[in-house]
Scaffold this active site. Structure first.
Site, mmCIF file in Angstrom:
data_model
loop_
_atom_site.group_PDB
_atom_site.id
_atom_site.type_symbol
_atom_site.label_atom_id
_atom_site.label_comp_id
_atom_site.label_asym_id
_atom_site.label_seq_id
_atom_site.Cartn_x
_atom_site.Cartn_y
_atom_site.Cartn_z
ATOM 1 N N ASP A 226 0.838 -1.196 0.000
ATOM 2 C CA ASP A 226 0.000 0.000 0.000
ATOM 3 C C ASP A 226 0.879 1.254 0.000
ATOM 4 O O ASP A 226 1.866 1.334 0.742
ATOM 5 C CB ASP A 226 -0.898 -0.009 1.240
ATOM 6 C CG ASP A 226 -1.893 1.131 1.264
ATOM 7 O OD1 ASP A 226 -2.719 1.216 0.351
ATOM 8 O OD2 ASP A 226 -1.813 1.945 2.208
ATOM 9 N N GLU A 285 1.585 -0.663 -5.121
ATOM 10 C CA GLU A 285 0.544 0.328 -5.404
ATOM 11 C C GLU A 285 1.277 1.662 -5.465
ATOM 12 O O GLU A 285 1.509 2.305 -4.456
ATOM 13 C CB GLU A 285 -0.526 0.363 -4.318
ATOM 14 C CG GLU A 285 -1.660 1.305 -4.684
ATOM 15 C CD GLU A 285 -2.164 2.162 -3.521
ATOM 16 O OE1 GLU A 285 -3.232 2.783 -3.676
ATOM 17 O OE2 GLU A 285 -1.504 2.227 -2.483
#
Length: 577
Positions: A226, A285
């Site tokens: 993330d 990401e």
């Protein structure tokens, strides 16, 4: 004249995926990540095992056969760690514990083992940019302990330090700084409950190495990282000098995103991943301002994949699509990495609605065609739960049901993320459609075979039950797994057919492609070994010679003699010599 359709593969006897397939699980392939189809599960919205209205790990485990039958290679799970849930679990209080909302650590291990038994790999989220404000480190930092250096605490500006240390804004709206009782400020690029970690401190590196090993030792096959572009901040944390900074993400380098220092972190993690057997992977990401910057994250000694958000944000336009495909392949190819393709995820409006706005039928036509285009391109693809059902964005959620922190921090932002997170329908003609009983004991039917999906995705506040944490539209009965299983022309059967063909054809997956001259404006035409793909993004049908033997089509085709009529918003796959 004849009408051409694809033939659905034999439908399973269990349409909603509660029974394990009788066939032997598919063996794991080597270098599997280069062309894997990976299915994203948003944990709280996939399947609820205990009737509390929130999806959980036992619910996911029970529905894994659906994913095996769909034909995907891996499942990516959003965070299920202990968390106050200020941001859907992306505010982690304990990275080694499972939140009781979702089950237990034993449930997580059993899910991983069951997935492996079905030939599915498991990727889990890791959240390294920030923790929860309830993490033991941050609680100690607020108490004045040495843990304060694990975060970004600064003195404010102004006469009495009453102004934030710089002009950085939160991605969720408002300032990226919050003042604490002693007058200092701490940085949070997202919600105030998500303080950013200070990756200049070696203790942070050591802790995350330990966290990764904890889950690798329990069998996970990789991590989706993330905010992989966010852990390192520019020296001195300079002002940006502009407002609405969230709109700048992905278009230019910002002092808090895509700093070169993040790559040392990822190189360290790659060495850690490579120390384990079984080809464990890292997926970034990463919002980068260009394909070339994105490619830096997937150099041979860094992560294995990076999400291709340029493809996700591309408009429905053949010229723009071809440009994105070419730029993406060129950038990742320059470092020997595969390209990834994704149309939707838990942070963006579902692509069906992006393509069609208020016209569900048009959006569905384009979404089906885009799925075939994506699955035909070289590299790896990501599917977001429910796209195989043709689910639209739910845009009329009542304000009192919303939980996305960005909705509250921007004074009524128009449902940035809640609308794509509504729990998916499995069976039955009433909410919660088999997602979970919600304690009512109802909605356990198998659903009605409607032939084709005609739901509009509206009326979220009408006819919805109380069995899901976000209300499901009354129109979703015809979009459930049970309703679409075996239904000729359904979106679910289209995905099942396409994924089966993708595995059967040696020319698909990893490898090269070659564009052919477009037979008409708005048409994309490319070939791969033994394969040809045609996509008509225009508004009018196009006539052309029949390319070969039809494999898959997103819409019915008319053919007469050796001539094919390719409708607007339609993609087709052909076997060619």
């Amino acid at each position: 004249m004849s009408l051409l359709r694809t033939v659905n593969p034999e439908s399973p006897a269990d349409p909603v995926g509660l029974t394990e397939p009788s066939a032997e699980p598919r063996p794991f392939a080597s270098r599997w990540w280069r062309d894997a189809v990976i299915y994203q599960v948003y944990v709280r919205s996939f399947a609820d095992s205990n009737g509390d209205g929130i999806g959980d790990l036992p619910g996911i485990r029970a529905r894994l056969p659906h994913l095996a039958r769909l034909g995907v290679d891996a499942v990516w799970l959003t965070p299920f760690y202990a968390s106050p849930q200020a941001d859907g679990g992306y505010d982690v209080a304990d990275y080694r514990a499972v939140d009781p909302l979702f089950g237990t650590l034993d449930d997580a291990v059993q899910l991983i083992d069951s997935a492996h038994g079905l030939g599915l790999r498991v990727i889990v989220d890791v959240v390294p940019n920030h923790t929860s404000d309830q993490h033991e480190w941050f609680r100690a930092a607020l108490a004045g302990g040495p843990e304060r250096d694990l975060y970004h605490f600064r003195q404010g500006r102004g006469t009495d330090g009453e102004l934030p240390p710089n002009d950085w804004e939160s991605v969720f709206g408002g300032p990226a700084w919050t003042r604490v009782a002693d007058g200092s400020w701490y940085l949070h690029l997202f919600a105030p409950q998500q303080p950013d970690l200070n990756w200049e401190n070696p203790a942070v590196h050591a802790e995350f190495d330990s966290i990764l090993r904890f889950w690798l030792d329990r069998g996970v096959d990789g991590f989706r990282v993330d905010v992989a572009h966010g852990m390192v901040k520019a020296a001195g944390m300079p002002d940006i000098g502009a407002r609405e900074q969230a709109k700048m993400i992905g278009s230019q380098v910002l002092p808090f995103f895509d700093q070169d220092g993040v790559h040392a972190i990822h190189r360290g993690w790659r060495r850690l991943l490579d120390s384990y057997e079984g080809e464990r992977i890292g997926v970034a990401e990463a919002w980068a301002p260009s394909p070339e910057r994105l490619a830096l994250y997937v150099r041979p000694d860094e992560l294995h994949q990076a999400f291709n958000f340029q493809f996700l944000t591309c408009p429905w336009d053949a010229t723009a699509m071809r440009a994105v495909v070419d730029a993406s392949l060129a950038a990742t190819g320059s470092v020997g990495a595969p390209t990834t393709w994704v149309l939707s995820n838990h942070d963006v409006v579902r692509h069906l609605t992006r393509y069609g706005a208020d016209d569900y039928a048009k959006g569905l036509r384009r979404a089906r065609a885009a799925a075939l285009l994506m699955l035909a391109l070289p590299g790896s693809t990501y599917l977001y739960q429910g796209e195989e059902l043709g689910l639209p964005e739910v845009r009329d959620l009542p304000d009192e049901a919303r939980q996305d922190p960005s909705f509250f921090r921007t004074d009524g932002q128009d449902g940035l993320r809640d609308g794509c997170r509504v729990p998916i329908p499995w069976e039955g003609d009433r909410a919660p459609y088999g997602f979970g009983s919600g304690g009512t004991g109802e909605d356990t039917g198998t659903g009605t075979d409607t032939g084709t999906s005609t739901g509009t995705g509206t009326d979220a506040g009408t006819g919805s039950g109380t069995g899901s944490w976000l209300p499901q539209p009354a129109s979703w009965a015809g979009l459930s797994v049970a309703a679409q299983t075996g239904a000729e022309g359904s979106t679910l059967e289209l995905y099942r057919t396409a994924l089966a063909r993708r595995k059967e054809l040696p020319g698909l997956g990893d490898g090269g492609m070659e564009w052919r001259p477009s037979p008409a404006a708005g048409v994309l035409d490319f070939v791969r070994p033994g394969f040809r793909c045609l996509l008509n993004t225009g508004t009018e049908p196009v006539e052309l010679p029949t390319p070969g033997r039809l494999l898959v089509t997103s819409a019915d085709l008319a053919a007469e003699g050796g001539t094919l009529t390719l409708p607007a918003d339609t993609c087709t796959w052909w076997a060619i010599p």
